[in-house]
Structures are given as C-alpha cells and as structure tokens.
Design a protein around this motif. Structure first.
Motif, PDB file in Angstrom:
ATOM      1  N   ASP A  58      33.159  28.745  28.127  1.00 46.16           N
ATOM      2  CA  ASP A  58      34.527  28.415  27.737  1.00 46.16           C
ATOM      3  C   ASP A  58      35.129  27.396  28.726  1.00 46.16           C
ATOM      4  OD1 ASP A  58      37.104  29.158  26.418  1.00 46.16           O
ATOM      5  OD2 ASP A  58      37.543  29.897  28.447  1.00 46.16           O
ATOM      6  N   GLN A  59      35.671  26.267  28.212  1.00 46.11           N
ATOM      7  CA  GLN A  59      36.135  25.204  29.121  1.00 46.11           C
ATOM      8  C   GLN A  59      37.297  25.658  30.010  1.00 46.11           C
ATOM      9  OE1 GLN A  59      34.399  22.278  29.577  1.00 46.11           O
ATOM     10  NE2 GLN A  59      35.713  22.165  31.396  1.00 46.11           N
ATOM     11  N   GLU A  60      38.147  26.512  29.481  1.00 48.56           N
ATOM     12  CA  GLU A  60      39.274  26.974  30.305  1.00 48.56           C
ATOM     13  C   GLU A  60      38.786  27.762  31.524  1.00 48.56           C
ATOM     14  OE1 GLU A  60      42.691  28.954  28.557  1.00 48.56           O
ATOM     15  OE2 GLU A  60      42.563  27.590  26.826  1.00 48.56           O
ATOM     16  N   ARG A  61      37.766  28.573  31.288  1.00 50.67           N
ATOM     17  CA  ARG A  61      37.212  29.349  32.408  1.00 50.67           C
ATOM     18  C   ARG A  61      36.461  28.435  33.384  1.00 50.67           C
ATOM     19  NH1 ARG A  61      36.981  33.176  28.343  1.00 50.67           N
ATOM     20  NH2 ARG A  61      38.002  35.148  28.870  1.00 50.67           N
ATOM     21  N   LYS A  62      35.774  27.421  32.843  1.00 51.56           N
ATOM     22  CA  LYS A  62      35.112  26.454  33.735  1.00 51.56           C
ATOM     23  C   LYS A  62      36.148  25.754  34.613  1.00 51.56           C
ATOM     24  CE  LYS A  62      30.913  25.063  31.261  1.00 51.56           C
ATOM     25  NZ  LYS A  62      30.127  23.884  30.831  1.00 51.56           N
ATOM     26  N   ASP A  63      37.255  25.355  33.996  1.00 51.71           N
ATOM     27  CA  ASP A  63      38.328  24.693  34.747  1.00 51.71           C
ATOM     28  C   ASP A  63      38.889  25.629  35.822  1.00 51.71           C
ATOM     29  OD1 ASP A  63      37.990  22.511  33.105  1.00 51.71           O
ATOM     30  OD2 ASP A  63      39.730  22.930  31.841  1.00 51.71           O
ATOM     31  N   SER A 144      31.868  29.018  46.912  1.00 57.83           N
ATOM     32  CA  SER A 144      33.304  28.711  46.940  1.00 57.83           C
ATOM     33  C   SER A 144      34.087  29.434  45.850  1.00 57.83           C
ATOM     34  CB  SER A 144      33.499  27.201  46.782  1.00 57.83           C
ATOM     35  OG  SER A 144      32.924  26.774  45.552  1.00 57.83           O
ATOM     36  N   ILE A 145      33.411  29.862  44.785  1.00 51.06           N
ATOM     37  CA  ILE A 145      34.153  30.571  43.725  1.00 51.06           C
ATOM     38  C   ILE A 145      34.707  31.905  44.225  1.00 51.06           C
ATOM     39  CG2 ILE A 145      32.885  29.492  41.823  1.00 51.06           C
ATOM     40  CD1 ILE A 145      31.385  32.248  41.586  1.00 51.06           C
ATOM     41  N   LEU A 146      34.206  32.373  45.378  1.00 49.53           N
ATOM     42  CA  LEU A 146      34.693  33.643  45.930  1.00 49.53           C
ATOM     43  C   LEU A 146      36.047  33.501  46.628  1.00 49.53           C
ATOM     44  CD1 LEU A 146      31.299  34.962  47.329  1.00 49.53           C
ATOM     45  CD2 LEU A 146      32.403  35.623  45.205  1.00 49.53           C
ATOM     46  N   ASN A 147      36.603  32.274  46.607  1.00 46.87           N
ATOM     47  CA  ASN A 147      37.932  32.061  47.190  1.00 46.87           C
ATOM     48  C   ASN A 147      38.991  32.976  46.586  1.00 46.87           C
ATOM     49  OD1 ASN A 147      37.517  30.083  49.116  1.00 46.87           O
ATOM     50  ND2 ASN A 147      37.605  28.424  47.614  1.00 46.87           N
ATOM     51  N   ASP A 148      38.790  33.360  45.326  1.00 49.40           N
ATOM     52  CA  ASP A 148      39.790  34.212  44.667  1.00 49.40           C
ATOM     53  C   ASP A 148      39.065  35.274  43.840  1.00 49.40           C
ATOM     54  OD1 ASP A 148      41.947  35.379  43.452  1.00 49.40           O
ATOM     55  OD2 ASP A 148      42.932  33.488  42.917  1.00 49.40           O
ATOM     56  N   ARG A 151      40.923  37.064  40.925  1.00 49.73           N
ATOM     57  CA  ARG A 151      41.033  36.222  39.715  1.00 49.73           C
ATOM     58  C   ARG A 151      39.699  36.199  38.950  1.00 49.73           C
ATOM     59  NH1 ARG A 151      43.053  30.050  39.570  1.00 49.73           N
ATOM     60  NH2 ARG A 151      43.014  29.767  37.309  1.00 49.73           N
ATOM     61  N   LEU A 152      38.566  36.169  39.679  1.00 50.83           N
ATOM     62  CA  LEU A 152      37.255  36.223  39.015  1.00 50.83           C
ATOM     63  C   LEU A 152      37.113  37.523  38.229  1.00 50.83           C
ATOM     64  CD1 LEU A 152      34.504  35.065  41.556  1.00 50.83           C
ATOM     65  CD2 LEU A 152      35.763  33.712  39.868  1.00 50.83           C
ATOM     66  N   ILE A 153      37.536  38.617  38.866  1.00 51.85           N
ATOM     67  CA  ILE A 153      37.426  39.939  38.235  1.00 51.85           C
ATOM     68  C   ILE A 153      38.227  39.959  36.941  1.00 51.85           C
ATOM     69  CG2 ILE A 153      38.102  42.371  38.536  1.00 51.85           C
ATOM     70  CD1 ILE A 153      37.279  41.988  41.554  1.00 51.85           C
ATOM     71  N   GLU A 154      39.411  39.351  36.986  1.00 52.03           N
ATOM     72  CA  GLU A 154      40.273  39.292  35.805  1.00 52.03           C
ATOM     73  C   GLU A 154      39.691  38.345  34.745  1.00 52.03           C
ATOM     74  OE1 GLU A 154      44.239  38.106  36.868  1.00 52.03           O
ATOM     75  OE2 GLU A 154      44.820  38.042  34.743  1.00 52.03           O
ATOM     76  N   LEU A 155      39.261  37.185  35.215  1.00 50.16           N
ATOM     77  CA  LEU A 155      38.771  36.121  34.319  1.00 50.16           C
ATOM     78  C   LEU A 155      37.582  36.579  33.483  1.00 50.16           C
ATOM     79  CD1 LEU A 155      39.691  33.113  34.160  1.00 50.16           C
ATOM     80  CD2 LEU A 155      37.997  32.578  35.898  1.00 50.16           C
TER      81      LEU A 155
ATOM     82  N   ASP B 191      28.399  36.310  27.583  1.00 50.10           N
ATOM     83  CA  ASP B 191      29.138  35.061  27.378  1.00 50.10           C
ATOM     84  C   ASP B 191      30.598  35.228  27.769  1.00 50.10           C
ATOM     85  OD1 ASP B 191      27.120  33.306  26.414  1.00 50.10           O
ATOM     86  OD2 ASP B 191      27.126  34.388  24.513  1.00 50.10           O
ATOM     87  N   ASP B 192      30.975  34.613  28.858  1.00 50.99           N
ATOM     88  CA  ASP B 192      32.376  34.496  29.315  1.00 50.99           C
ATOM     89  C   ASP B 192      33.058  35.792  29.756  1.00 50.99           C
ATOM     90  OD1 ASP B 192      32.752  31.663  29.226  1.00 50.99           O
ATOM     91  OD2 ASP B 192      32.606  31.816  27.049  1.00 50.99           O
ATOM     92  N   VAL B 193      32.824  36.889  29.077  1.00 49.50           N
ATOM     93  CA  VAL B 193      33.402  38.153  29.573  1.00 49.50           C
ATOM     94  C   VAL B 193      32.350  39.257  29.555  1.00 49.50           C
ATOM     95  CG1 VAL B 193      35.836  37.729  29.000  1.00 49.50           C
ATOM     96  CG2 VAL B 193      34.319  38.742  27.277  1.00 49.50           C
ATOM     97  N   TYR B 194      32.451  40.135  30.529  1.00 52.71           N
ATOM     98  CA  TYR B 194      31.554  41.280  30.651  1.00 52.71           C
ATOM     99  C   TYR B 194      31.846  42.261  29.516  1.00 52.71           C
ATOM    100  CZ  TYR B 194      28.898  44.951  33.088  1.00 52.71           C
ATOM    101  OH  TYR B 194      27.980  45.898  33.431  1.00 52.71           O
ATOM    102  N   ASN B 195      30.817  42.775  28.882  1.00 52.93           N
ATOM    103  CA  ASN B 195      31.000  43.787  27.832  1.00 52.93           C
ATOM    104  C   ASN B 195      30.868  45.180  28.445  1.00 52.93           C
ATOM    105  OD1 ASN B 195      30.946  45.501  25.660  1.00 52.93           O
ATOM    106  ND2 ASN B 195      29.444  44.325  24.482  1.00 52.93           N
ATOM    107  N   SER B 196      31.997  45.826  28.695  1.00 49.98           N
ATOM    108  CA  SER B 196      31.955  47.115  29.389  1.00 49.98           C
ATOM    109  C   SER B 196      32.061  48.310  28.428  1.00 49.98           C
ATOM    110  CB  SER B 196      33.040  47.178  30.464  1.00 49.98           C
ATOM    111  OG  SER B 196      34.298  46.996  29.877  1.00 49.98           O
ATOM    112  N   ASP B 197      31.823  48.079  27.161  1.00 50.06           N
ATOM    113  CA  ASP B 197      31.812  49.180  26.187  1.00 50.06           C
ATOM    114  C   ASP B 197      30.608  50.089  26.480  1.00 50.06           C
ATOM    115  OD1 ASP B 197      31.764  50.844  24.030  1.00 50.06           O
ATOM    116  OD2 ASP B 197      31.428  49.283  22.530  1.00 50.06           O
TER     117      ASP B 197
END
Lengths: 258, 258
Positions: A58-63, A144-148, A151-155, B191-197
């Motif tokens: 997903d481009q939004e997540r890549k961004d 470097s993605i571990l900076n936040d 946010r990764l957990i949420e994303l 793909d993009d999100v973890y499936n935690s079901d």
C-alpha cells in the motif's frame, strides 16, 4: 594471504552492498515466491517458526515508512518487507492446546524467546536478501524504521507477542556503489579467547581507518567524511537510538526482565 | 502454485537442513578464510561492525560447550564458532577519541545497539552458514550454548559490552536428514496488515500439523513424535529458557531498560 574459494553463492555474498536506488519495475510473481520461500527455509530455533513478515504494498504505508525512517527511497522500493518476531501464532496454538497463556508458566513471552525469535527473523531476512541478490536484485536492510515502533505497531496492526525487527527494500539496482571495506579478519575473529587489550584495537583499527578514508575519497572527493574512528565516536553518543529500543516490548506482552 | 526460480544460491538456501553429525575431517585453510570473509561482508547497522567471533579450537573448550549445550556432537564438530555481539571494540575506539564512555551520553550500551549488534551477528552467521553450505559443508546453529551464559563469558574471556548470541558447528556431513517441512507461506507473510484472527491460525496450522507428522513418521516410524501443535504447547511452558535470557546483560555493562 590465503586465496579464497569461489562459486556463485560465495561471489554473491562477497559482492554484497546496500542498494538505495531502484528501477521502477515490480518483481515478478516467481521472484516473490522464490525469495519468500527461501526465507522460510532458514533455520528456526526449536522449530518454533517464530517470525512473520508484512509485505508493504500500500503506497500510503510505504510513504509512512519512508517518513519514519527519514529516507525517501523507502517509498519507491518495488518490494518492501517488515520482518517481525512473532510468538502470537504460537500463543494461539498453545492456548488451543489448553496452555494458560496468561499465567507465569507461559514462557514464550520471556527474553530468551524474544531474542531467539528476533534471531530467526534475521536469519530469514538474510536468506531472502541473499536469494534476491543471486537473482540480480539489490537490497537495503532498514533499521531506521524502528524510529517509531508504536506507529509501526499501529500501521501494521501488530498483535501482542509480536515486535518489529528490521525492514528490507528490494528491487532492480539503479546505482552501482563500490564495495565498502571490511576491517582485518583478525580484529573480528579470535582463537579461543577474546583479545580485549585496547592497544590491540587501536593498533589494528588504524589500517581500516585509512581504507575507509580512501573509499569515501574515491566515491566523492568533494564531500569529506570523518575517519572510521571519528564516525564511531559520533555514533557512540547518538541519543536518537534511545527511541528505538525495547521500550515498547512490555506493552506488546513481553517480559524481558526474565 | 507459482513455480520457483532456481540457481546455485537459491538451491543452497532451499535445501538447507541442520546437520548434527560430521566426518572427522578438518576444514581447509582456504575454506576457513572463505566462510569467515563471507561473514564479514554481511550488512552492519550504521557500519559499526559490532560483532566478533570466537573460533573454538581448543578441545577442552569444545567439550565445555558440548556439556553446556547438552549435545555431545558439539565436541566433535570440525569447526566451531561462537558469535558475540560486540560494542567493546567500538567503546575502545570512542574512548580513544575522547568520548566519556562511563557517562549517560554513551549510548552503545543501550537496548537499540544491543539489539542491532545482535542482528548484525546473526546476519554474519547466516552468511557464513550459506557460504559453508555452498561448499558442500553441513551446519547446525546452536542456541543451546546459552544455557550457561556466565560460563561462556568466563570461558572465552568476553569483556564488558559483549554478549554471546549463537554458536555454529560446521563440517562435512555424516548424515543426510530429510528436509523439514515449512508452514504455508500465507501463515507467515501478510499483505499490509497482520491477520490476528485466531481462527485463521488454527484453520491453517492443521495442514502443517499433518505434514510435520508425516515427516517424523517417515523418518522414524518407531518413535512417535507429538504433532506440531502439541510440540509448540510444550515449548510454550518450558521454564528452562528462563536461564538463557538477557539476565547477564547488565553485568556486561548493557542498559537494556533504555
């Protein structure tokens, strides 16, 4: 100096360099299946298969990842993966078998399994990297993605008992960087006991210092880069790393004190 | 199912299995130089080269490792390496540059660098493993040596700011184990999100359960092995892992709370 042996695989490993510019071409379905399957065949501690991967398409997540990592090329990577250490799947399996996963007896949450799951994720990531490079692709591993981390957990909606480890960007290289020097083998490999004599380090690092200087000088003579020892001293007092550690592990259900 | 691509490297990665019995033949000097140099060329976070390796050549130390790991074959491995995460060398370099390495501003001791140094050690170990396998050697990665971390530290005289990560035993294989099954790719790649079901896990693990059962049954029909889910449940309550974690990191100078 001892001559090295060569074959296709060893040449792939010896010629590895990080690639941070990619051609705008997607990976074929066969390539994706191959590098992902290679990752799955890496060793796994106690056969617990305790890692998972988010394919970021997903481009939004890549961004978002590019923003978190502070590196715009992340957003343009043809393939982008985030490896996570994962005891969630094993927790579900164990719970189904009647294990009290909320009690103290549940040890998948402790530091040893956290650590081994992290190792397993890295073994899998390196198998993927090597497979991709053997197919002529270029890769860069992303710490470097571990900076936040929150946010990764949420994303990626990462559940309890998972934790992000590293990202990797993969694609056809659009650059040909020179091979970065490595320090003398004697500085990293010790026979039977570690040599902790400081004079041993300072004496031997001097050669490497010169090599790193020459590397940067040849690459871009107009941009002076500090020598290896000055670079290292700077990184040794970098306080930004304090955001990237284990702080969020407890919120994800892990108990790293035991 | 998508057909996989093949080349020498990918075949090495897809055919990887752990080898726990070795022929009594030493590795050639060229082989040693090649696999060690391949390890050095793996990526290193922030170019800190923050890992080292103990080559265990002394028979008494090999025996000690076999005892710690509870696995006699460790003592007979033609090549035996212990990878350690290592900020000691960088500490010496930084101190030489005037950094106050005893103060709070010294961040090589914090959890992010500990974690990245561990990753770098694992990347290097996997490069070594892959190089060795491409030369027809067999390997087994050893987590069990962490059963007694204080003894490892003493045995190899590991200084402050180092910590053992994993061992690896390497030699000409004296066994040909079958390839161990891997779970469906859809269970590990999202793909993009973890499936935690939880139902997603239980539904999909059933197929893998059967494959693991068949694997053990073909290997040795007379020794019944529990199914994957029962194995996993047993490991989820294994309290012996509580000895193997981060407990000794503080004594080695690390501050994993930050």
């Amino acid at each position: 100096m001892t001559a090295l042996l060569h074959n296709e695989t060893i040449d792939v490993l010896l010629n590895r360099r990080s690639i941070r510019a990619f051609r705008d071409e997607p990976l074929s379905e066969e390539t994706v299946a191959t590098i992902e399957t290679a990752a799955q065949h890496a060793a796994s501690s106690q056969y617990l298969n305790d890692w998972s991967v988010i394919r970021v398409t997903d481009q939004e997540r890549k961004d978002a990842l590019a923003e978190i990592g502070g590196q715009p090329y992340i957003a343009t990577a043809p393939a982008l993966y985030v490896f996570v250490l994962d005891e969630y799947r094993n927790m579900v399996i164990a719970r189904e078998q009647g294990v009290d996963v909320d009690g103290d007896a549940f040890t998948l949450k402790n530091s040893y399994r956290f650590s081994q799951a992290q190792n397993d994720a890295v073994l899998a990531l390196h198998a993927m990297e090597t497979a991709a490079e053997s197919l002529g692709l270029g890769c860069v591993i992303l710490g470097s993605i571990l900076n936040d981390i929150p946010r990764l957990i949420e994303l990626f909606e990462l559940p309890k008992y998972t934790y992000p480890v590293l990202g990797i960007a993969i694609g056809k290289p659009a650059q040909e960087p020179a091979l970065k020097p490595r320090m003398g083998r004697g500085l990293q490999f010790f026979d039977d006991v570690y040599n902790s004599d400081p004079a041993f380090v300072t004496r031997n690092i001097a050669v490497f210092n010169d090599e790193v200087h020459t590397y940067h000088d040849l690459r871009d003579p107009n941009t002076p880069v500090p020598t290896y020892d000055v670079q290292t001293a700077n990184k040794a007092t970098d306080t930004s790393v304090l955001e990237r550690g284990f702080d969020h592990a407890a919120a994800q259900g892990f108990d790293l004190d035991h």
